[in-house]
Design a protein around this motif. Sequence first.
Motif, PDB file in Angstrom:
ATOM      1  N   PHE A   1       0.838  -1.187   0.000  1.00  0.00           N
ATOM      2  CA  PHE A   1       0.000   0.000   0.000  1.00  0.00           C
ATOM      3  C   PHE A   1       0.878   1.244   0.000  1.00  0.00           C
TER       4      PHE A   1
ATOM      5  N   GLN B   1      -2.213   5.980   1.265  1.00  0.00           N
ATOM      6  CA  GLN B   1      -3.385   5.130   1.468  1.00  0.00           C
ATOM      7  C   GLN B   1      -3.504   4.634   2.910  1.00  0.00           C
TER       8      GLN B   1
ATOM      9  N   MET C   1      -7.030   4.300   5.158  1.00  0.00           N
ATOM     10  CA  MET C   1      -7.521   2.931   5.308  1.00  0.00           C
ATOM     11  C   MET C   1      -7.550   2.521   6.777  1.00  0.00           C
TER      12      MET C   1
ATOM     13  N   ASN D   1     -10.720   3.812   8.326  1.00  0.00           N
ATOM     14  CA  ASN D   1     -11.896   2.980   8.040  1.00  0.00           C
ATOM     15  C   ASN D   1     -11.840   1.650   8.785  1.00  0.00           C
ATOM     16  N   ILE D   2     -10.684   1.011   8.757  1.00  0.00           N
ATOM     17  CA  ILE D   2     -10.537  -0.276   9.448  1.00  0.00           C
ATOM     18  C   ILE D   2     -10.700  -0.070  10.951  1.00  0.00           C
TER      19      ILE D   2
ATOM     20  N   THR E   1      -6.195  -5.820   8.791  1.00  0.00           N
ATOM     21  CA  THR E   1      -5.121  -5.276   7.948  1.00  0.00           C
ATOM     22  C   THR E   1      -4.336  -6.398   7.274  1.00  0.00           C
TER      23      THR E   1
ATOM     24  N   ILE F   1      -6.609  -7.643   4.315  1.00  0.00           N
ATOM     25  CA  ILE F   1      -6.622  -6.663   3.226  1.00  0.00           C
ATOM     26  C   ILE F   1      -5.253  -6.604   2.553  1.00  0.00           C
TER      27      ILE F   1
ATOM     28  N   GLN G   1      -4.294  -7.291  -1.345  1.00  0.00           N
ATOM     29  CA  GLN G   1      -3.465  -6.347  -2.098  1.00  0.00           C
ATOM     30  C   GLN G   1      -2.275  -7.064  -2.743  1.00  0.00           C
TER      31      GLN G   1
END
Length: 188
Positions: free
Chosen positions: A120, A124, A128, A131-132, A150, A153, A157
């Motif tokens: 990432f 970002q 992120m 939100n997480i 994380t 995700i 990614q």
Amino acid sequence: FHVSTQAAVASLRTFSAALKSVPFAAGGILLPGVADFDKQITAVGKSLTWKLSLPLGIASAGALKLAGDMEQTKIAFTTMLGSAEASNEFIAEMKEFAKTTPFQFTDLQTSAKRMMAFGFATEQVLPMLTNIGDATAALGSGAEGLGRITTAIGQIQAKGRVQAQEMMQLTEGGIPAWELLATAMGKT
């Protein structure tokens, strides 16, 4: 505290010496116990020194560990971001970010490093994590949930695609991943 304790003990010893030179009771005989006053003061001083030094030593060890951890964090982000200046800026942003979340700075920096390692971009990471963090805080899963999500995700990614394993990790973390994917794709 340690120096103050030693100074207090020295003062009490001086007082003890002065007491020994003063005759108490008739005939210049010292009262029982006054002669041992110096030994008692020494014992009290040693006890105080030990009792005050131990917590201070533990606190110092904790501070040294914290400083060492912060140095490791700076080195890690310097390596990932390519410069000490970028690292310091990002760490400062994370510290400010940590003040607005229910998570500890150490939890956030661990997740940020994980996300960067998975590819990432720096820009970002904090959005992120916001939100997480909001999702895991709402679910009550705390730092463990933050780490779990994380990681899932990050794996998505790194692979460049969504697979059932990561979807299950997100679902286990309390995120309705299948519903969100269906909505995003316009499917039932």
